[in-house]
Design an enzyme around this catalytic site. Structure first.
Site, PDB file in Angstrom:
ATOM      1  N   LYS A   1       0.856  -1.190   0.000  1.00 24.64           N
ATOM      2  CA  LYS A   1       0.000   0.000   0.000  1.00 24.64           C
ATOM      3  C   LYS A   1       0.885   1.231   0.000  1.00 24.64           C
ATOM      4  O   LYS A   1       2.055   1.175   0.395  1.00 24.64           O
ATOM      5  CB  LYS A   1      -0.890   0.018   1.245  1.00 24.64           C
TER       6      LYS A   1
ATOM      7  N   ASP B   1      -6.882   4.579  -4.984  1.00 26.44           N
ATOM      8  CA  ASP B   1      -7.572   4.458  -3.697  1.00 26.44           C
ATOM      9  C   ASP B   1      -8.231   5.806  -3.460  1.00 26.44           C
ATOM     10  O   ASP B   1      -8.417   6.576  -4.414  1.00 26.44           O
ATOM     11  CB  ASP B   1      -6.576   4.084  -2.577  1.00 26.44           C
TER      12      ASP B   1
END
Length: 450
Positions: free
Chosen positions: A125, A165
């Site tokens: 991430k 995201d």
């Protein structure tokens, strides 16, 4: 179990002030205790000590000019958590709330989410505390180019493949991809969520929302029920929420809420999906503008929210889809939902329910789909985009959607079967965590101390 407790204690000492990361780690480690008791070789191999520490953490400075010529400085992050199953895969989040702990919590969750898909992808991430909201296209472009100037050293089509995201959509992916191509001279599938005419996949934008609804339908069908004619609450107003609402309509349900950072819309007749897309995908405006077209809808500004929860969960419904951000659904919200007779909670966001709220859902025995299982449709379709890039082809929307539907069915079945194996048939938190953990752990053991 002292083993789990000691691991969590050491984690808090080695990674101070990372509350969300501790929450995510504790949730996983607590739920896999039955597996650790049953199969002692995971403990002997030090798997959980190895899993909670990322393989690599990258932090860097991002310097760029705003439209007034002023120098701006942000922090950039990429946490490459685990590559036992394939290249690191996970989104980039651009939001003022981003810090090292948020990125580590998201990356840790990504390990198990990606494992559950059955696809060859590891967990990672990244992101920045840069907030694109209110910035001009040129400012966003300059930031994305500066961000990628550092990040490109650490990623690649078989190394680490970021996606979007919160705060990172097609615009941001495009600017970053262009800079990557400029710096490396390579036209490769190093980012997913790309434009359709330069390597993107049909159904990628819809995938997380669609996938969450498919997962909910699988949970309900397992109990001889369905979403048809169900009133549904949805939080958020980004891609996940919009396409959750779209798929709910497709399956005959009635979504009546959505929300953004400024307030919540409740529309008893059903959310106007086309208007929502215009407000959020075209005009990028507040949901309050929804009332200009539908004055009979109800708008609740954040200032009027209950102090112990969120307005979006305070309406009578059959199912709820938390699709905004972490810890948005509190224990008080959970009590209200259960009192109203909600029988299905399916998480479109990452860890949107607090730990106490999850305990209530599990105790009530309702259909509860944890985020790492229910919202895996986005990353699954990102991997399908990688496959299309590798073969220089583009599949039809129907082909991608059918693959997504099959993947979400497989995730539910793996989670459900594992929960039954450990005599907790309605506990998909335990089932998803053990199924994901076991797949990653077995791969780690097979590959030795790397």
């Amino acid at each position: 179990m002292p083993y789990v407790h000691d691991t969590l204690f050491r984690l808090q000492k080695s990674s101070p002030a990372q509350t969300e990361f501790y929450q995510a780690a504790e949730e996983v480690l607590d739920s896999i205790r039955p597996l650790l008791d049953k199969d002692t070789h995971y403990r002997e191999q030090g798997i959980i000590e190895r899993l909670v520490e990322p393989e690599r953490q990258i932090m860097f400075r991002v310097v760029w000019h705003d439209d007034q010529g002023r120098i701006q400085v942000n922090k950039g992050y990429r946490v490459q958590f685990n590559s036992a199953l394939g290249p690191y895969k996970g989104g980039l989040r651009f939001h003022h709330s981003v810090n090292a702990g948020i990125i580590k919590f998201l990356g840790f969750e990504q390990i198990f989410k990606n494992a559950l898909t059955g696809l060859s992808i590891g967990g990672g991430k990244g992101g920045s505390d840069f907030n694109p909201k209110g910035r001009s296209d040129m400012e966003v472009m300059r930031f994305c180019q500066a961000f990628m100037t550092e990040l490109h050293r650490h990623i690649g089509a078989t190394i680490d493949v970021p996606a979007g995201d919160i705060g990172v959509g097609a615009r941001e992916i495009g600017y970053m991809y262009g800079q990557y191509k400029r710096l490396t001279g390579s036209y490769e599938g190093v980012l997913t969520g790309k434009g359709l005419n330069w390597g993107g996949s049909l159904a990628r934008k819809e995938a997380t929302g669609y996938g969450a609804v498919y997962f909910a339908e699988n949970m309900l069908q397992d109990r001889n029920d369905s979403l048809k004619n169900k009133i549904c609450l949805v939080s958020g107003a980004g891609n996940v929420a919009i396409y959750t609402i779209e798929k709910l309509y497709d399956l005959g349900a009635l979504p009546v809420t959505c929300s953004d950072s400024q307030g919540t819309i409740y529309h008893e007749q059903g959310i106007d999906l086309n208007l929502l897309k215009v407000l959020k995908e075209v005009r990028r405006s507040s949901l309050e503008a929804y009332l200009d077209t539908h004055p009979t809808a109800k708008y609740i500004p954040v200032s009027d929210y209950p102090t112990d929860g969120h307005a979006v969960w305070r309406f009578k419904a059959h199912a709820a889809f938390p699709s905004a951000t972490q810890n948005e659904l509190t224990v008080t919200d959970a009590k209200v939902l259960l009192e109203q007779g909600v029988s299905c909670i399916c998480e479109g966001a990452n860890m949107p329910s607090t730990a106490d709220a999850v305990d209530l859902f599990l105790g009530a025995g309702i259909c509860y789909g944890p985020g790492k299982a229910a919202n895996a449709g986005g990353v699954a379709t990102s991997q399908l985009e990688m496959a299309q890039n590798a073969s220089m082809t583009q599949w039809t929307f129907e082909e991608v959607d059918n693959r997504l539907k099959a993947i979400m069915c497989g995730i539910f079945q793996r989670s459900s079967e594992t929960a039954k194996e450990f005599d907790q048939p309605s506990n998909l938190v335990l089932g998803a965590n053990i199924a994901g953990f076991r797949k990653v752990a077995d791969a780690m053991i097979a590959q030795g101390l790397v």
